[in-house]
Design an enzyme around this catalytic site. Structure first.
Site, short mmCIF file in Angstrom:
data_model
loop_
_atom_site.label_atom_id
_atom_site.label_comp_id
_atom_site.label_asym_id
_atom_site.label_seq_id
_atom_site.Cartn_x
_atom_site.Cartn_y
_atom_site.Cartn_z
CB ALA A 33 -0.89 -0.31 1.07
CG HIS A 38 5.29 3.35 1.29
ND1 HIS A 38 4.78 3.13 1.69
CD2 HIS A 38 6.40 2.28 2.54
CE1 HIS A 38 3.94 2.64 3.03
NE2 HIS A 38 4.75 2.13 3.51
CD GLN A 62 3.75 -4.76 12.15
OE1 GLN A 62 4.47 -5.63 11.50
NE2 GLN A 62 3.57 -4.11 11.81
CG ASP A 155 4.88 3.74 11.82
OD1 ASP A 155 4.10 4.15 12.45
OD2 ASP A 155 5.44 3.86 10.64
CB SER A 189 -0.49 6.59 7.03
OG SER A 189 -0.92 5.57 7.71
NE ARG A 191 -4.43 1.14 10.59
CZ ARG A 191 -2.99 0.32 10.46
NH1 ARG A 191 -2.01 1.06 10.79
NH2 ARG A 191 -3.31 -1.25 11.12
O1 PAF Z 1 6.54 0.42 8.71
C1 PAF Z 1 6.21 -1.00 8.53
O2 PAF Z 1 5.29 -0.92 7.28
C2 PAF Z 1 6.09 -1.96 9.10
O3 PAF Z 1 6.04 -1.72 10.37
C3 PAF Z 1 7.06 -2.78 8.79
C4 PAF Z 1 8.31 -1.87 9.63
C5 PAF Z 1 7.80 -3.39 7.47
C6 PAF Z 1 7.52 -4.52 9.51
O4 PAF Z 1 6.69 -4.93 9.33
#
Ligand code: PAF
Length: 286
Positions: A33, A38, A62, A155, A189, A191
Site C-alpha cells: 500500500a 515509502h 503485528q 512511526d 499513511s 491507512r
Molecule cells: O512500518 C511498517 O510498514 C511495518 O511495521 C514494517 C517495518 C514493514 C514491519 O512489518
C-alpha cells in the site's frame, strides 16, 4: 518490470550476490500500500547505496486486531509498479511459513519482546504490536543483510525499537527519515485511503494538535500537563477519538508519561477517526 522474489530465501541469495560483488544494500521494509512516504524512503535508499531492495509482507504478528489485519489495504500489482518507478532493484515477499519455517500458524510463532523502547504508548493501546514488528524485522534483516535500513519517523516508537534491534546485527544502520505529509499536514499513511471524506478532514487535526504543542513550546511552555491538554483540546474539537496525546523525552524513552517541566520533548498522538487508527509525532525542541 521489477525483479520480484517470492521468498526471503531467494531474496537472500540475490543479496549475497550483491555483497559478493562489493555492492552496499539499502533496504526498505514495507507492508505494501505504498504512498509518497515509502517513495521517499526508496529514493533515499537508492541514493545512498549501490543496490536498493524492499520487502512487501503484511505481517500478521503485528496486528492485535483481526479486522484491522483483514482490512489493511493490499494491491500488489500497483505496489510492484511503484517499486519499479522508484528504481528499486529488487522486492521480495513470502508466505508466513517462509519467514518462520515449521511454524504452521501465527499461534506457533515465538514472538520476541520489543525491548525497552516498546514500553508505553503503543504497548498500552496496541499490545503486542511492537513485539510483532521486532520479530519480523529481525527475520527481514537476517534475510537481506543490509548496510542501511530505512524507516519513516511517523512511526517514532517503531524507529526506536528497530534501531535497538539493529545493535544485534553487525553493521546495520537504521536511518530514520522525515515524515512526508499531505498538503494539510496529515502524515502519509497506508491507512489514509480507508478514511471517509469527513474522516479525512478530521484527520488533519492530528498534525494541528502537534503544531499547537510546538507553538506553545516556542512560547516557552515546558509543562507536560499543559502541552498534553492543548493537544487534547484540538483533537476533541475536531471529533477525533484520542488514544494518547502525550510527550516523551526522545533521548531517554520511558514507559511513563512525564510530569512537570520538560527539557526536550517529542509530542506523540494516536487517534481513531471512525474505525481508522492514525499516529503521528513531532519534535518540539530544536
Ligand atoms: O512500518 C511498517 O510498514 C511495518 O511495521 C514494517 C517495518 C514493514 C514491519 O512489518
Amino acid at each position: 518490470m521489477i525483479l520480484h522474489h517470492a521468498t526471503p530465501q531467494a531474496a537472500g541469495r540475490w543479496c549475497d550476490e550483491q555483497r559478493a560483488a562489493g555492492r552496499s544494500i539499502g533496504f526498505v521494509p514495507t507492508m505494501g500500500a505504498l504512498h509518497a512516504g515509502h517513495l521517499s524512503l526508496l529514493r533515499r535508499a537508492k541514493r545512498e547505496n549501490d543496490s536498493c531492495c524492499a520487502s512487501l509482507f503484511v505481517n500478521p504478528l503485528q496486528f492485535n486486531d483481526a479486522e484491522d489485519y483483514a482490512s489493511y489495504p493490499r494491491d500488489t500489482q500497483k505496489d510492484l509498479r511503484m517499486f519499479a518507478a522508484a528504481a528499486c532493484d529488487m522486492v521480495f515477499s513470502g508466505a508466513l511459513g517462509d519467514f518462520f519455517p515449521g511454524a504452521g500458524s501465527v499461534a506457533g510463532i515465538p514472538v520476541k519482546n520489543a525491548g525497552p523502547f516498546g514500553r508505553g504508548l503503543e504497548e498500552q493501546f496496541r499490545p503486542g504490536h511492537l513485539d510483532g514488528v521486532r520479530t519480523i524485522v529481525e527475520k527481514l534483516f537476517a534475510a537481506v543483510g543490509p548496510c542501511r535500513a530505512y524507516f519513516g519517523e511517523k512511526d517514532f516508537q517503531q524507529c526506536l525499537v528497530v534501531a535497538d534491534l539493529a545493535r544485534q546485527f553487525d553493521g546495520v544502520e537504521v536511518v530514520a527519515c522525515p515524515t512526508v505529509r499531505e498538503a494539510d499536514g496529515l502524515a502519509c499513511s497506508s491507512r489514509n485511503v480507508l478514511l471517509s471524506a469527513d474522516g479525512r478532514k478530521k484527520a488533519a487535526s492530528i498534525y494541528r494538535a502537534l503544531l499547537r504543542a510546538k507553538t506553545l513550546w516556542n512560547e516557552n511552555v515546558r509543562d507536560a500537563a499543559h502541552l498534553r491538554r492543548a493537544m487534547d483540546e484540538v483533537l476533541a474539537a475536531a471529533g477525533a477519538a484520542v488514544e494518547y496525546a502525550d510527550l516523551r523525552d526522545p533521548l531517554a524513552w520511558s514507559g511513563e508519561p512525564p510530569a512537570g517541566e520538560m527539557q526536550r520533548a517529542q509530542a506523540l498522538v494516536a487517534a481513531r477517526i471512525g474505525r481508522v487508527r492514525l499516529i503521528d509525532n513531532l519534535r518540539l525542541d530544536g
